[in-house]
Design a protein around this motif. Structure first.
Motif, PDB file in Angstrom:
ATOM      1  N   CYS A 108     -49.876  -9.806  -1.303  1.00 45.81           N
ATOM      2  CA  CYS A 108     -49.485  -8.601  -2.196  1.00 45.81           C
ATOM      3  C   CYS A 108     -49.581  -9.789  -3.206  1.00 45.81           C
ATOM      4  CB  CYS A 108     -48.283  -8.041  -2.776  1.00 45.81           C
ATOM      5  SG  CYS A 108     -48.044  -6.956  -3.693  1.00 45.81           S
ATOM      6  N   LYS A 109     -48.735 -10.851  -3.460  1.00 43.94           N
ATOM      7  CA  LYS A 109     -48.484 -11.998  -4.577  1.00 43.94           C
ATOM      8  C   LYS A 109     -50.146 -12.557  -4.745  1.00 43.94           C
ATOM      9  CE  LYS A 109     -43.630 -12.512  -4.470  1.00 43.94           C
ATOM     10  NZ  LYS A 109     -42.400 -13.874  -3.824  1.00 43.94           N
TER      11      LYS A 109
ATOM     12  N   GLU B  93     -52.355 -11.191  -4.694  1.00 44.53           N
ATOM     13  CA  GLU B  93     -53.304 -10.125  -5.454  1.00 44.53           C
ATOM     14  C   GLU B  93     -53.063 -10.225  -6.765  1.00 44.53           C
ATOM     15  OE1 GLU B  93     -54.426  -7.457  -2.282  1.00 44.53           O
ATOM     16  OE2 GLU B  93     -55.330  -8.835  -1.113  1.00 44.53           O
TER      17      GLU B  93
ATOM     18  N   GLY C  28     -49.910  -8.773  -7.633  1.00 49.93           N
ATOM     19  CA  GLY C  28     -49.092  -7.698  -7.287  1.00 49.93           C
ATOM     20  C   GLY C  28     -47.528  -8.102  -6.590  1.00 49.93           C
TER      21      GLY C  28
ATOM     22  N   CYS D  54     -44.166  -6.334  -4.778  1.00 50.67           N
ATOM     23  CA  CYS D  54     -42.939  -6.000  -3.505  1.00 50.67           C
ATOM     24  C   CYS D  54     -42.327  -4.947  -4.519  1.00 50.67           C
ATOM     25  CB  CYS D  54     -42.861  -6.618  -2.481  1.00 50.67           C
ATOM     26  SG  CYS D  54     -44.134  -7.043  -1.668  1.00 50.67           S
TER      27      CYS D  54
ATOM     28  N   ARG E  49     -50.880  -0.818  -2.487  1.00 49.07           N
ATOM     29  CA  ARG E  49     -51.035  -0.497  -0.848  1.00 49.07           C
ATOM     30  C   ARG E  49     -49.714  -0.596  -0.868  1.00 49.07           C
ATOM     31  NH1 ARG E  49     -51.306  -5.737   0.974  1.00 49.07           N
ATOM     32  NH2 ARG E  49     -51.848  -7.216  -0.245  1.00 49.07           N
TER      33      ARG E  49
ATOM     34  N   CYS F 194     -46.067  -2.737   1.403  1.00 46.03           N
ATOM     35  CA  CYS F 194     -46.438  -4.572   1.842  1.00 46.03           C
ATOM     36  C   CYS F 194     -45.335  -4.243   3.137  1.00 46.03           C
ATOM     37  CB  CYS F 194     -45.133  -5.050   0.682  1.00 46.03           C
ATOM     38  SG  CYS F 194     -45.612  -5.740  -0.782  1.00 46.03           S
TER      39      CYS F 194
ATOM     40  N   CYS G 269     -46.842  -2.586  -2.963  1.00 43.94           N
ATOM     41  CA  CYS G 269     -47.281  -3.181  -3.985  1.00 43.94           C
ATOM     42  C   CYS G 269     -47.870  -2.566  -4.293  1.00 43.94           C
ATOM     43  CB  CYS G 269     -48.757  -4.122  -3.249  1.00 43.94           C
ATOM     44  SG  CYS G 269     -49.281  -5.254  -3.315  1.00 43.94           S
TER      45      CYS G 269
ATOM     46  N   LYS H 271     -49.725  -2.968  -8.611  1.00 42.09           N
ATOM     47  CA  LYS H 271     -50.049  -4.080  -9.850  1.00 42.09           C
ATOM     48  C   LYS H 271     -49.974  -3.130 -10.649  1.00 42.09           C
ATOM     49  CE  LYS H 271     -53.661  -5.569  -6.486  1.00 42.09           C
ATOM     50  NZ  LYS H 271     -54.327  -5.797  -5.599  1.00 42.09           N
TER      51      LYS H 271
END
Length: 64
Positions: free
Chosen positions: A25-26, A28, A30, A32, A45, A47, A54, A56
């Motif tokens: 996630c990080k 990309e 984003g 959590c 999406r 986590c 996740c 953004k």
């Protein structure tokens, strides 16, 4: 019978569907978050399914 339950639980925990974890996630861009995303963010999406999302940032639209 006990070993069968252990195997069933192990398989269900290892197959988490769309859950990818906090590291991906990080990567990309984003973060959590538990429960829901902050204002100005959208859920991309999970986590960790089903409660840690996740999130953004929503990209600002440019006016022409």
């Amino acid at each position: 019978m006990g070993i069968l339950w252990f195997i069933l639980i192990f398989v269900s925990l290892t197959s988490q569907g769309d859950a990818h974890g906090p590291d991906s996630c990080k990567q990309e861009g984003g973060l959590c978050r538990m429960g829901s995303c902050d204002p100005g963010e959208h859920p991309a999406r999970y986590c960790f399914e089903p409660i840690i999302l996740c999130c953004k940032s929503v990209a600002p639209t440019t006016a022409k």
